[in-house]
Design a protein around this motif. Structure first.
Motif, short mmCIF file in Angstrom:
data_model
loop_
_atom_site.label_atom_id
_atom_site.label_comp_id
_atom_site.label_asym_id
_atom_site.label_seq_id
_atom_site.Cartn_x
_atom_site.Cartn_y
_atom_site.Cartn_z
N LEU A 61 0.64 -1.11 -0.29
CA LEU A 61 -0.69 0.23 -0.25
C LEU A 61 0.48 1.26 0.28
O LEU A 61 0.23 2.30 -0.85
N VAL A 62 1.92 1.29 0.54
CA VAL A 62 2.77 2.11 0.78
C VAL A 62 3.19 3.21 -0.29
O VAL A 62 3.29 3.85 -0.82
N ALA A 63 3.64 1.62 -1.40
CA ALA A 63 4.75 1.50 -1.96
C ALA A 63 3.92 1.90 -3.48
O ALA A 63 3.96 2.86 -4.24
N THR A 64 2.42 1.71 -3.72
CA THR A 64 1.38 2.53 -3.91
C THR A 64 1.08 3.91 -4.15
O THR A 64 1.02 4.36 -5.10
N MET A 65 1.15 4.16 -2.82
CA MET A 65 0.74 5.63 -2.90
C MET A 65 1.97 6.58 -2.58
O MET A 65 1.98 8.03 -2.68
N GLN A 66 2.27 6.07 -2.95
CA GLN A 66 4.13 6.68 -3.26
C GLN A 66 4.70 7.91 -1.89
O GLN A 66 4.87 8.95 -2.25
N VAL A 67 4.28 7.10 -0.53
CA VAL A 67 4.84 8.23 0.46
C VAL A 67 5.68 7.88 1.40
O VAL A 67 6.39 6.61 1.35
N SER A 68 6.37 8.42 1.69
CA SER A 68 7.32 8.31 2.67
C SER A 68 7.75 8.64 4.06
O SER A 68 6.85 9.18 4.70
N ASN A 69 8.30 8.39 4.93
CA ASN A 69 8.54 8.45 6.57
C ASN A 69 7.94 7.30 7.25
O ASN A 69 6.52 8.40 7.12
N ILE A 70 7.31 6.26 7.06
CA ILE A 70 6.49 5.92 7.96
C ILE A 70 6.72 4.76 8.75
O ILE A 70 8.03 4.33 8.96
N ILE A 71 6.06 5.12 9.46
CA ILE A 71 5.98 3.52 11.15
C ILE A 71 4.60 2.63 10.62
O ILE A 71 3.70 2.99 10.42
N ILE A 72 5.53 1.21 10.81
CA ILE A 72 4.18 0.45 10.23
C ILE A 72 3.57 -0.25 11.61
O ILE A 72 4.56 -0.85 12.67
N GLU A 73 2.99 -0.37 12.20
CA GLU A 73 2.96 -0.81 13.81
C GLU A 73 1.83 -2.17 13.38
O GLU A 73 0.77 -1.92 12.41
N THR A 74 2.23 -2.94 14.26
CA THR A 74 1.21 -4.10 14.92
C THR A 74 1.57 -4.89 15.69
O THR A 74 2.22 -4.65 16.81
N ASP A 75 0.26 -5.09 15.88
CA ASP A 75 0.17 -5.49 17.51
C ASP A 75 0.81 -7.35 17.91
O ASP A 75 0.45 -7.51 18.92
N CYS A 76 1.07 -7.09 17.15
CA CYS A 76 1.64 -8.79 17.07
C CYS A 76 3.92 -8.99 17.95
O CYS A 76 4.23 -7.84 16.63
N LEU A 77 4.47 -8.93 18.50
CA LEU A 77 5.32 -8.51 19.06
C LEU A 77 6.35 -9.79 18.36
O LEU A 77 7.44 -9.35 18.31
N GLU A 78 5.35 -11.25 18.12
CA GLU A 78 6.59 -11.99 17.13
C GLU A 78 6.63 -11.89 16.61
O GLU A 78 7.77 -12.07 15.80
N ALA A 79 5.83 -11.02 15.07
CA ALA A 79 5.95 -10.68 13.96
C ALA A 79 7.19 -9.73 13.81
O ALA A 79 8.07 -10.41 12.79
N VAL A 80 7.66 -8.77 14.84
CA VAL A 80 8.18 -7.49 14.64
C VAL A 80 9.49 -8.51 14.99
O VAL A 80 10.58 -7.91 14.46
N SER A 81 9.31 -8.80 16.10
CA SER A 81 10.74 -10.11 16.99
C SER A 81 11.26 -10.41 15.50
O SER A 81 12.57 -10.37 15.24
N CYS A 82 11.03 -11.05 14.63
CA CYS A 82 11.34 -12.61 13.53
C CYS A 82 11.28 -11.62 12.40
O CYS A 82 12.76 -11.65 11.49
#
Length: 354
Positions: free
Chosen positions: A256-277
């Motif tokens: 989605l970010v690539a489609t919109m061609q926007v920069s400086n993005i923070i992606i937040e998820t509530d799955c700590l395991e996904a962030v860690s891996c």
């Protein structure tokens, strides 16, 4: 010559009246906007709000709903052996439901079912019941579903009296806890916040049920002022775990970010395991190696994008898109204007910013 028109029964007349009231009171947008507002504003636990929203959206796995997904087993109600278990039956027509809803404090003996669909029925009561009684009704609906599931998985069930007492006792305790939090605790309430000047925030989430091969992902993008910019919801045809579907949500968010061609993005998820891996230097999860590698490659090319963990409380809007994505057959995207059914949660999340 005299023509005799067929006489409408009382239920048909009542149903028409309710829907006319709804449609004439809503000049544009979702005619169920008032229902969504009352659900998300109700002073009940968040899990109750989510499940009632799922029921209104016909997303709960009743046997009738499962039959549209390939289930070929018994369609009877688990509690009363009625021939067809759908949402309306579980919450309004099953004997235990009617016993509760026609008694005090609800006294809904003039219920418009069965001529009304469940969502229409609840909308009618959302427009007419006071806040405290509507909150109690939501608690009962949650308890009815929990009672049904206990019968399915544990072969146990509560009586109507037990169900009312337990659910309203929980509501009372929840109200006391909320009151304490508002008056006695100095810690500020956790709330979603924009990333800050020049940085946009994308909240993503995934949905997965064990034993079901598919899942769903979704995300909501806000600008640095907290304004809605875009959202997506997409089915994932083959998913093996919660971690995997959360990784897919991050990957689709990057698209989605690539489609919109926007920069400086923070992606937040509530799955700590996904962030860690994603952050690990070696692959611990062999089955997810491909998708993790795809995410890492994209992040290596886009140093202006970071992936961070957040709490479920701060990820509510993405979570509310969960079941839409889980049930959907096609991907959807919204730009600049959010879908009506998440407007209430969006407003609630951002009201402290005004």
């Amino acid at each position: 010559m005299v023509f005799f028109l067929p006489k409408k029964d009382d239920n048909t007349i009542a149903r028409t009246k309710v829907l006319e009231n709804v449609l004439t009171s809503t000049s544009q947008g979702d005619p169920y906007k008032e229902l969504w507002r009352r659900i998300w504003k109700a002073t009940v636990p968040g899990k109750v709000q989510i499940y009632v929203w799922r029921a209104c959206s016909n997303l709960l796995p009743t046997r009738a709903k499962l039959s549209t997904k390939g289930y070929q087993g018994d369609l009877q109600c688990l509690l009363c052996s009625h021939a067809y278990e759908d949402t309306s039956h579980v919450f309004c027509k099953c004997p235990i439901a009617t016993a509760i809803l026609t008694a005090s404090p609800f006294n809904l003996g003039s219920s418009l079912l069965p001529s009304l669909e469940f969502k229409e029925w609840l909308l009618d009561h959302a427009r007419n019941l006071p806040n405290d009684l509507f909150a109690k009704l939501l608690m009962i609906l949650w308890a009815l579903w929990k009672n049904r599931n206990n019968m399915l998985w544990n072969h146990t069930k509560q009586s109507a009296e037990e169900l009312v007492l337990s659910s309203l006792a929980w509501l009372e305790e929840f109200g006391k806890a909320n009151k304490i939090n508002k008056t006695a605790l100095s810690k500020p309430k956790q709330a979603w916040r924009p990333a800050g000047y020049g940085t946009w925030k994308l909240n993503v989430d995934g949905s997965f049920l064990p034993g079901i091969a598919h899942g769903g992902v979704r995300g909501v993008l806000h600008d640095d002022a907290g304004q809605f910019r875009a959202a997506f919801a997409a089915p994932i045809p083959a998913v093996a775990s919660t971690r995997q579907v959360e990784l897919w949500a991050i990957k689709e968010g990057l698209k989605l970010v690539a489609t919109m061609q926007v920069s400086n993005i923070i992606i937040e998820t509530d799955c700590l395991e996904a962030v860690s891996c994603i952050a690990e230097t070696q692959f611990t999860y062999v089955h997810d190696e491909g998708i993790i590698d795809d995410i890492r490659q994209e992040l290596n090319h886009r140093t202006d994008i970071s992936v961070q963990h957040t709490s479920r409380v701060n990820n509510r809007v993405a979570h509310c898109l969960a079941n839409l994505a889980f049930e959907a057959r096609h991907s959807s995207m919204w730009f600049m204007k959010p879908p009506d059914f998440i407007v209430g949660v969006l407003n609630d999340d951002c009201k402290h910013l005004r």
